[in-house]
Design an enzyme around this catalytic site. Sequence first.
Site, PDB file in Angstrom:
ATOM      1  N   HIS A  31       0.315  -1.391  -0.164  1.00 23.10           N
ATOM      2  CA  HIS A  31       0.300  -0.195   0.276  1.00 23.10           C
ATOM      3  C   HIS A  31       1.115   1.138   0.292  1.00 23.10           C
ATOM      4  CE1 HIS A  31      -3.910  -2.007   1.032  1.00 23.10           C
ATOM      5  NE2 HIS A  31      -3.205  -2.327   0.988  1.00 23.10           N
ATOM      6  N   TYR A 151      -8.627  -7.600   9.747  1.00 24.67           N
ATOM      7  CA  TYR A 151      -8.002  -8.206   8.311  1.00 24.67           C
ATOM      8  C   TYR A 151      -6.770  -7.545   8.723  1.00 24.67           C
ATOM      9  CZ  TYR A 151      -8.318  -8.304   3.655  1.00 24.67           C
ATOM     10  OH  TYR A 151      -7.992  -8.490   2.392  1.00 24.67           O
ATOM     11  N   LYS A 193      -8.761 -12.125  10.161  1.00 27.27           N
ATOM     12  CA  LYS A 193      -8.558 -12.935   8.469  1.00 27.27           C
ATOM     13  C   LYS A 193      -6.871 -12.119   8.115  1.00 27.27           C
ATOM     14  CE  LYS A 193      -9.286 -11.196   3.279  1.00 27.27           C
ATOM     15  NZ  LYS A 193     -10.145 -10.814   2.609  1.00 27.27           N
ATOM     16  N   LYS A 195      -3.829 -11.679   5.820  1.00 24.47           N
ATOM     17  CA  LYS A 195      -3.658 -11.580   4.240  1.00 24.47           C
ATOM     18  C   LYS A 195      -2.412 -12.172   4.058  1.00 24.47           C
ATOM     19  CE  LYS A 195      -6.160  -9.407   1.277  1.00 24.47           C
ATOM     20  NZ  LYS A 195      -6.675  -9.844   0.281  1.00 24.47           N
ATOM     21  N   ASN A 271     -13.131 -12.552  -3.904  1.00 23.65           N
ATOM     22  CA  ASN A 271     -13.354 -11.682  -4.035  1.00 23.65           C
ATOM     23  C   ASN A 271     -12.794 -11.439  -5.727  1.00 23.65           C
ATOM     24  OD1 ASN A 271     -11.982 -11.278  -1.993  1.00 23.65           O
ATOM     25  ND2 ASN A 271     -11.725  -9.792  -3.345  1.00 23.65           N
ATOM     26  N   HIS A 322     -16.570  -8.692   1.261  1.00 23.99           N
ATOM     27  CA  HIS A 322     -15.249  -7.857   0.958  1.00 23.99           C
ATOM     28  C   HIS A 322     -14.876  -6.658   1.169  1.00 23.99           C
ATOM     29  CE1 HIS A 322     -12.335  -6.127  -2.701  1.00 23.99           C
ATOM     30  NE2 HIS A 322     -11.837  -7.072  -1.437  1.00 23.99           N
ATOM     31  N   HIS A 351     -10.855  -2.644   6.544  1.00 25.49           N
ATOM     32  CA  HIS A 351      -9.622  -2.275   6.194  1.00 25.49           C
ATOM     33  C   HIS A 351      -9.756  -0.793   7.465  1.00 25.49           C
ATOM     34  CE1 HIS A 351      -8.660  -4.100   3.338  1.00 25.49           C
ATOM     35  NE2 HIS A 351      -7.440  -3.781   2.570  1.00 25.49           N
ATOM     36  N   ARG A 404      -4.473   3.749  -7.310  1.00 24.20           N
ATOM     37  CA  ARG A 404      -3.271   2.827  -6.466  1.00 24.20           C
ATOM     38  C   ARG A 404      -2.527   2.377  -7.869  1.00 24.20           C
ATOM     39  NH1 ARG A 404      -6.480  -1.342  -3.251  1.00 24.20           N
ATOM     40  NH2 ARG A 404      -4.239  -2.840  -2.848  1.00 24.20           N
TER      41      ARG A 404
HETATM   42  O1  GKR Z   1      -6.075  -3.815   0.717  1.00 24.77           O
HETATM   43  O2  GKR Z   1      -4.063  -4.788  -0.311  1.00 24.77           O
HETATM   44  C1  GKR Z   1      -4.980  -4.932   0.385  1.00 24.77           C
HETATM   45  C2  GKR Z   1      -5.924  -6.001  -0.228  1.00 24.77           C
HETATM   46  O3  GKR Z   1      -5.939  -6.617  -0.377  1.00 24.77           O
HETATM   47  C3  GKR Z   1      -7.183  -5.775  -1.223  1.00 24.77           C
HETATM   48  O4  GKR Z   1      -7.141  -4.906  -2.004  1.00 24.77           O
HETATM   49  C4  GKR Z   1      -8.072  -7.224  -1.378  1.00 24.77           C
HETATM   50  O5  GKR Z   1      -8.710  -6.334  -2.363  1.00 24.77           O
HETATM   51  O6  GKR Z   1      -8.818  -6.670   0.514  1.00 24.77           O
HETATM   52  C5  GKR Z   1      -9.324  -7.201  -0.750  1.00 24.77           C
HETATM   53  C6  GKR Z   1      -9.492  -9.129  -0.688  1.00 24.77           C
HETATM   54  O7  GKR Z   1      -9.775  -9.598   0.261  1.00 24.77           O
HETATM   55  O8  GKR Z   1      -8.714  -9.580  -1.792  1.00 24.77           O
HETATM   56 MG    MG Z   2     -10.007 -11.593  -1.194  1.00 21.70          MG
END
Ligand code: GKR
Ligand code: MG
Length: 424
Positions: A31, A151, A193, A195, A271, A322, A351, A404
């Site tokens: 990010h 998250y 969750k 990531k 998603n 999502h 988020h 982004r």
């Molecule tokens: O915020 O980096 C992020 C997430 O990876 C997001 O961009 C995803 O779209 O949170 C999302 C997901 O569940 O895949």
């Molecule tokens: Mg996802």
Amino acid sequence: MSAPVAGRVSKVTVTPVAFRDPPLLNVVGVHQPYVLRAIVQVHTDEGLVGLGETYADQAHLARLGAVAAALPGADVFDLHGLRRVVTEALGASTGGAGASFGGMLEVSSAVDTVASPFEVALLDLQGKALGRPVSDLLGGAVRERVPYSAYLFYKWAGHPGHDEDTWGEGRTPEQMVAQARRMVEEYGFTAIKLKGGVYEPPHEIETVEALAAAFPDHRLRIDPNGAWTVETSIEVAGRLSGVLEYLEDPTPGIEGMAAVAQHTDLPLATNMCVIAFEHLKPAVAADAVQVVLSDHHLWGGLRRSALLGGICETFGMGLSMHSNSHLGVSLAAMTHLAAATPNLTYACDTHYPWKTEDVVKPGVLEFRDGGVAVPAAPGLGVELDEDALAALHEQYVACGQRGREDTAYMRSIVPGFTPNTARW
Ligand code: GKR
Ligand code: MG
């Protein structure tokens, strides 16, 4: 008693804003220092204002601008009319071509993503005119409080060249357990969750196992955003089958997900391979996913997301929600939608804990016991803080980011980085 009047749209403003964001890592990079969002305000000739929130990449802003110019005169109760206005405005301005957000989400038609914030704003106006919360317009809240998940992100301690943020580094399983502990203590989350898609699978499995040991009563998920091959996904699913409530997007594409699904009882969620109505038929036919993550920003607004809920119910698929980095207008819309969608039984993603700035006045969207109480005031139930909006718009102007760009930002720090999609 006179009947409530919403009136017709008299003016629409779209304000891009930027808010600070920590260096959260994902499959395509990291990010950037700021998240860009657009705040939509729809004014009526009766003096009401409705709010919406969406992405703010340049191409999206141009499309929002085309709709904003075409909307005055519209009846705020005419949501089908809104879609016509959007379709026509996009046809004229961009040919209605697809849209891409953050290198991870590609949509074949921009109509749903562009219509969404205007639909939310019109529902906000309808609720304000009728004196009823948006959840009532969606069929009524079936839950008073919407559960969200913690998250977790692997992360750097701070953006290079900046001070560390208050979360510190998130790399080792111990650091990730500490991150989860803070989220759980501050917000009361009961689902977690992670990531993933950042480190090699054994490291991410070890992190999940450490979380499971530290939080034995919490529901766990991992989402590597398609970083794994089908073979690796099957292997990880085997390792984590008694540990996770679902496995989100282990591998890219409907075909890949279907191949994984054949070898695991663990529900697969997405998603990424089902992000528009046209993806549902092939996904159902292949039995590729067992849980769909809805997102009103992508699926055309709150009513179309409710429709998605109905389709998932029809085909026996679960429904979750999502999130991308967002502000309070979106959190309010997500909360009304989730409250009014009976089969949305998983804790929603958000988020929200990662941000330190907002455009809505505080006090309404408080997390307690892992959930947000459905705002009870008319419409979305949140109020714009005009000073905060102006300040975050100034920040947008000054920050220089205009889209982004997780991969480009990562490459500016780690030259030669390539996204981890299907890497392992
Ligand atoms: O915020 O980096 C992020 C997430 O990876 C997001 O961009 C995803 O779209 O949170 C999302 C997901 O569940 O895949
Ligand atoms: Mg996802």
